[in-house]
Write a protein that holds these residues in place. Structure first.
Motif, PDB file in Angstrom:
ATOM      1  N   ILE A   1      -2.601   3.426  -8.657  1.00 42.55           N
ATOM      2  CA  ILE A   1      -2.583   4.425  -9.718  1.00 42.55           C
ATOM      3  C   ILE A   1      -2.241   3.726 -11.025  1.00 42.55           C
ATOM      4  CG2 ILE A   1      -1.433   6.504 -10.590  1.00 42.55           C
ATOM      5  CD1 ILE A   1      -0.851   7.288  -7.741  1.00 42.55           C
ATOM      6  N   THR A   2      -2.916   4.116 -12.107  1.00 39.53           N
ATOM      7  CA  THR A   2      -2.604   3.561 -13.421  1.00 39.53           C
ATOM      8  C   THR A   2      -2.085   4.668 -14.329  1.00 39.53           C
ATOM      9  OG1 THR A   2      -4.771   3.979 -14.427  1.00 39.53           O
ATOM     10  CG2 THR A   2      -4.528   1.961 -13.149  1.00 39.53           C
ATOM     11  N   ASP A   3      -1.411   4.227 -15.398  1.00 36.58           N
ATOM     12  CA  ASP A   3      -1.027   5.189 -16.426  1.00 36.58           C
ATOM     13  C   ASP A   3      -2.145   5.299 -17.454  1.00 36.58           C
ATOM     14  OD1 ASP A   3      -0.863   2.922 -18.044  1.00 36.58           O
ATOM     15  OD2 ASP A   3       1.331   2.799 -17.902  1.00 36.58           O
ATOM     16  N   GLY A   4      -1.920   6.055 -18.518  1.00 35.71           N
ATOM     17  CA  GLY A   4      -2.959   6.268 -19.513  1.00 35.71           C
ATOM     18  C   GLY A   4      -3.413   5.010 -20.214  1.00 35.71           C
ATOM     19  N   ALA A   5      -2.566   3.955 -20.190  1.00 36.37           N
ATOM     20  CA  ALA A   5      -2.915   2.687 -20.830  1.00 36.37           C
ATOM     21  C   ALA A   5      -3.557   1.705 -19.861  1.00 36.37           C
ATOM     22  CB  ALA A   5      -1.670   2.067 -21.440  1.00 36.37           C
ATOM     23  N   GLY A   6      -3.723   2.122 -18.612  1.00 38.14           N
ATOM     24  CA  GLY A   6      -4.357   1.245 -17.629  1.00 38.14           C
ATOM     25  C   GLY A   6      -3.395   0.352 -16.871  1.00 38.14           C
ATOM     26  N   GLN A   7      -2.087   0.527 -17.059  1.00 40.19           N
ATOM     27  CA  GLN A   7      -1.099  -0.278 -16.342  1.00 40.19           C
ATOM     28  C   GLN A   7      -0.799   0.344 -14.974  1.00 40.19           C
ATOM     29  OE1 GLN A   7      -0.083  -3.238 -17.664  1.00 40.19           O
ATOM     30  NE2 GLN A   7      -1.575  -2.720 -19.259  1.00 40.19           N
ATOM     31  N   HIS A   8      -0.528  -0.513 -13.990  1.00 37.31           N
ATOM     32  CA  HIS A   8      -0.242   0.003 -12.652  1.00 37.31           C
ATOM     33  C   HIS A   8       1.025  -0.637 -12.115  1.00 37.31           C
ATOM     34  CE1 HIS A   8      -1.260  -3.398  -9.908  1.00 37.31           C
ATOM     35  NE2 HIS A   8      -1.841  -3.841 -10.993  1.00 37.31           N
ATOM     36  N   SER A   9       1.579  -0.027 -11.099  1.00 39.51           N
ATOM     37  CA  SER A   9       2.840  -0.497 -10.524  1.00 39.51           C
ATOM     38  C   SER A   9       2.645  -1.127  -9.158  1.00 39.51           C
ATOM     39  CB  SER A   9       3.833   0.670 -10.425  1.00 39.51           C
ATOM     40  OG  SER A   9       3.289   1.724  -9.640  1.00 39.51           O
ATOM     41  N   GLY A  10       1.442  -1.561  -8.855  1.00 39.30           N
ATOM     42  CA  GLY A  10       1.173  -2.224  -7.581  1.00 39.30           C
ATOM     43  C   GLY A  10       0.433  -1.342  -6.601  1.00 39.30           C
ATOM     44  N   THR A  11      -0.063  -1.953  -5.545  1.00 40.06           N
ATOM     45  CA  THR A  11      -0.793  -1.210  -4.520  1.00 40.06           C
ATOM     46  C   THR A  11       0.187  -0.455  -3.627  1.00 40.06           C
ATOM     47  OG1 THR A  11      -0.777  -3.112  -3.025  1.00 40.06           O
ATOM     48  CG2 THR A  11      -2.653  -2.888  -4.503  1.00 40.06           C
ATOM     49  N   ARG A  12      -0.303   0.563  -2.984  1.00 36.41           N
ATOM     50  CA  ARG A  12       0.507   1.374  -2.083  1.00 36.41           C
ATOM     51  C   ARG A  12      -0.305   1.688  -0.838  1.00 36.41           C
ATOM     52  NH1 ARG A  12       2.889   5.192  -5.126  1.00 36.41           N
ATOM     53  NH2 ARG A  12       3.136   6.685  -3.433  1.00 36.41           N
ATOM     54  N   ALA A  13       0.378   1.749   0.290  1.00 33.23           N
ATOM     55  CA  ALA A  13      -0.283   2.077   1.554  1.00 33.23           C
ATOM     56  C   ALA A  13      -0.589   3.566   1.602  1.00 33.23           C
ATOM     57  CB  ALA A  13       0.602   1.685   2.723  1.00 33.23           C
ATOM     58  N   LEU A  14      -1.764   3.904   2.082  1.00 32.18           N
ATOM     59  CA  LEU A  14      -2.152   5.305   2.227  1.00 32.18           C
ATOM     60  C   LEU A  14      -1.623   5.862   3.538  1.00 32.18           C
ATOM     61  CD1 LEU A  14      -5.891   5.002   1.086  1.00 32.18           C
ATOM     62  CD2 LEU A  14      -3.892   5.589  -0.310  1.00 32.18           C
ATOM     63  N   LEU A  15      -1.412   7.157   3.560  1.00 29.08           N
ATOM     64  CA  LEU A  15      -0.898   7.804   4.765  1.00 29.08           C
ATOM     65  C   LEU A  15      -1.979   7.880   5.844  1.00 29.08           C
ATOM     66  CD1 LEU A  15       1.123  10.785   3.241  1.00 29.08           C
ATOM     67  CD2 LEU A  15       2.014   8.632   4.151  1.00 29.08           C
ATOM     68  N   PRO A  16      -1.562   7.834   7.109  1.00 25.78           N
ATOM     69  CA  PRO A  16      -2.532   7.992   8.199  1.00 25.78           C
ATOM     70  C   PRO A  16      -2.982   9.443   8.303  1.00 25.78           C
ATOM     71  CG  PRO A  16      -0.322   7.931   9.088  1.00 25.78           C
ATOM     72  CD  PRO A  16      -0.188   7.643   7.609  1.00 25.78           C
ATOM     73  N   PRO A  17      -4.089   9.691   8.998  1.00 24.90           N
ATOM     74  CA  PRO A  17      -4.541  11.073   9.192  1.00 24.90           C
ATOM     75  C   PRO A  17      -3.661  11.777  10.216  1.00 24.90           C
ATOM     76  CG  PRO A  17      -5.961   9.576  10.390  1.00 24.90           C
ATOM     77  CD  PRO A  17      -5.017   8.717   9.591  1.00 24.90           C
ATOM     78  N   PRO A  18      -3.603  13.100  10.164  1.00 19.88           N
ATOM     79  CA  PRO A  18      -2.822  13.837  11.165  1.00 19.88           C
ATOM     80  C   PRO A  18      -3.549  13.886  12.500  1.00 19.88           C
ATOM     81  CG  PRO A  18      -3.934  15.368   9.705  1.00 19.88           C
ATOM     82  CD  PRO A  18      -4.217  13.995   9.164  1.00 19.88           C
ATOM     83  N   VAL A  19      -2.785  14.206  13.534  1.00 17.83           N
ATOM     84  CA  VAL A  19      -3.366  14.427  14.859  1.00 17.83           C
ATOM     85  C   VAL A  19      -3.786  15.891  14.941  1.00 17.83           C
ATOM     86  CG1 VAL A  19      -2.929  14.447  17.336  1.00 17.83           C
ATOM     87  CG2 VAL A  19      -1.974  12.618  15.898  1.00 17.83           C
ATOM     88  N   LEU A  20      -5.088  16.132  15.157  1.00 15.60           N
ATOM     89  CA  LEU A  20      -5.614  17.491  15.207  1.00 15.60           C
ATOM     90  C   LEU A  20      -5.553  18.038  16.632  1.00 15.60           C
ATOM     91  CD1 LEU A  20      -8.807  17.062  12.974  1.00 15.60           C
ATOM     92  CD2 LEU A  20      -6.439  17.458  12.283  1.00 15.60           C
ATOM     93  N   HIS A  21      -5.207  19.317  16.751  1.00 19.16           N
ATOM     94  CA  HIS A  21      -5.193  19.961  18.055  1.00 19.16           C
ATOM     95  C   HIS A  21      -6.597  20.493  18.367  1.00 19.16           C
ATOM     96  CE1 HIS A  21      -0.587  20.867  17.831  1.00 19.16           C
ATOM     97  NE2 HIS A  21      -0.884  19.621  17.526  1.00 19.16           N
ATOM     98  N   PRO A  22      -7.052  20.384  19.599  1.00 20.09           N
ATOM     99  CA  PRO A  22      -8.375  20.913  19.959  1.00 20.09           C
ATOM    100  C   PRO A  22      -8.485  22.397  19.641  1.00 20.09           C
ATOM    101  CG  PRO A  22      -7.500  19.535  21.710  1.00 20.09           C
ATOM    102  CD  PRO A  22      -6.374  19.753  20.743  1.00 20.09           C
ATOM    103  N   MET A  23      -9.680  22.816  19.216  1.00 17.62           N
ATOM    104  CA  MET A  23      -9.906  24.222  18.886  1.00 17.62           C
ATOM    105  C   MET A  23     -10.703  24.941  19.955  1.00 17.62           C
ATOM    106  SD  MET A  23     -10.738  23.946  14.793  1.00 17.62           S
ATOM    107  CE  MET A  23     -11.033  25.709  14.649  1.00 17.62           C
ATOM    108  N   GLY A  24     -11.253  24.205  20.889  1.00 13.84           N
ATOM    109  CA  GLY A  24     -12.079  24.858  21.900  1.00 13.84           C
ATOM    110  C   GLY A  24     -13.508  25.015  21.428  1.00 13.84           C
ATOM    111  N   GLY A  25     -14.384  25.419  22.323  1.00 14.22           N
ATOM    112  CA  GLY A  25     -15.798  25.510  21.989  1.00 14.22           C
ATOM    113  C   GLY A  25     -16.253  26.865  21.496  1.00 14.22           C
ATOM    114  N   GLN A  26     -15.362  27.863  21.467  1.00  8.22           N
ATOM    115  CA  GLN A  26     -15.799  29.199  21.080  1.00  8.22           C
ATOM    116  C   GLN A  26     -16.044  29.264  19.561  1.00  8.22           C
ATOM    117  OE1 GLN A  26     -13.016  28.566  22.702  1.00  8.22           O
ATOM    118  NE2 GLN A  26     -13.320  29.329  24.780  1.00  8.22           N
TER     119      GLN A  26
END
Length: 370
Positions: free
Chosen positions: A245-270
């Motif tokens: 992420i950068t500020d309005g002047a284009g400066q950034h504070s370094g890279t950051r790890a993105l969050l993993p996706p959640p575990v989805l519960h099955p919805m069934g076939g209906q």
């Protein structure tokens, strides 16, 4: 087996491996660095043929050798990353196809009424609230312009000798999502630019955007990219599942790890079951839900952000629908997505031939929806 036969078989195997490595599926185009196209040497490459392939002039090999500081053109190691100025590369105009449309969107100020239209260099794509447009480039790269965005195809060219794409998209407002070079055939140049930054893709699933008065952001789900200032100075390199992420002047504070996706519960076939549930992700402040026609989420039918871990999904089409869920961190950066496949049924009002009656831009006239 005689030594002569072994020698023949070994030579044939070497030639076969060399042909496979140099074929389209193993192309070694690695993208761009600034104003240079980059190419990684494979067995059998020589400057003369590479110069002819990319610049359509074999005599340019001398200039290329000088730029790369190559003393002996016959001793270039496999894996060496060669730089070729874009000013030397022979290019021809290219176009992207509008492959998906949802809601109210515009091309150069005129309403987009159907898919199949062509987007050429200089075109401006604008989306309204609850609308999105997907572009497919000649190399099958996908570019999604989501709601409330305005994007310009600043450059849209093709290498005449190889078919590699040279594409630059500028974000005037909102964001862009892209899957570049999905078939692994190599990319000439693919950049996403904002007023203060440039993200140069090197075979990547990317999301980039602007935040009015609050700078820009780029996230890489798969692959890598150079994140630079608008003047081309590289600030950092992003790898898979990283963001900046950068500020309005284009400066950034370094890279950051993105969050993993959640575990989805099955919805069934209906088809009537529309209750989605998933496990919370530590650090997530919200979740992005997407219903799409494709498993990667480029042909979007519906999207929403929620703060809980349950949702009632709308019915958006008859047949297979892909449910995608992404975790959002405190900076509202989205990580990789979890995917669930469901079947849906809609109560459409049909014409005399039994076909659903459309009401424009992918929607249908309904009696009711589950």
């Amino acid at each position: 087996m005689s030594s002569t036969l072994r020698t023949i078989l070994s030579s044939a195997l070497a030639l076969l491996i060399g042909a496979l490595l140099s074929g389209p599926a193993f192309a070694q185009a690695t993208g761009a660095r600034g104003e240079y196209f980059t190419y990684r040497f494979v067995p059998g490459d020589i400057l003369l043929t590479l110069s002819q392939r990319f610049t359509q002039n074999e005599e340019n090999w001398k200039t290329i050798r000088k730029i790369n500081g190559i003393a002996d053109q016959y001793k270039i190691p496999v894996g060496f990353e060669l730089k070729i100025p874009f000013s030397l590369i022979d290019e021809v105009p290219a176009s992207a196809t509008i492959s998906h449309l949802r809601g109210k969107a515009f091309l150069n100020g005129s309403p987009i009424t159907q898919t199949g239209g062509q987007v050429t260099e200089g075109a401006v794509i604008t989306t309204d609230t609850n609308s999105n447009v997907t572009l497919t480039l000649p190399d099958d790269s996908k570019v999604l312009v989501p709601p409330n965005s305005s994007v310009t195809a600043k450059r849209l060219q093709r290498f005449s000798g190889t078919g590699y794409i040279d594409a630059i998209f500028t974000i005037d407002r909102g964001e862009v999502q892209s899957h570049v070079n999905p078939d692994g055939g190599g990319v000439g140049r693919f950049e996403i630019r904002t007023p203060v930054s440039v993200t140069g893709v090197r075979g990547t699933i990317l999301r980039a955007g602007t935040r009015q008065g609050q700078g820009d952001y780029s996230t890489i789900i798969k692959g890598q990219a150079d994140f630079s200032q608008a003047d081309g100075v590289i600030l950092t390199r992003l790898a898979s599942n990283q963001g900046v992420i950068t500020d309005g002047a284009g400066q950034h504070s370094g890279t950051r790890a993105l969050l993993p996706p959640p575990v989805l519960h099955p919805m069934g076939g209906q088809s009537h079951n529309r209750e989605l549930r998933f496990d919370p992700v530590p650090g997530a402040v919200a979740y992005e839900l997407v219903l799409a026609e494709d498993s990667e989420g480029y042909d979007v039918l519906w999207s929403q952000r929620i703060t809980g871990t349950t949702a009632t999904l709308p019915a958006v089409r008859n047949g297979t629908v892909y449910v995608l869920v992404r975790s959002l961190d405190q900076q509202m950066l989205a990580g990789a997505q979890a995917v669930l496949t469901i079947e849906q049924t809609m109560n459409t009002i049909n014409d005399r031939q039994g076909s659903p009656i459309g009401v424009g831009n992918g929607s249908y006239l309904l009696q009711s929806a589950f």
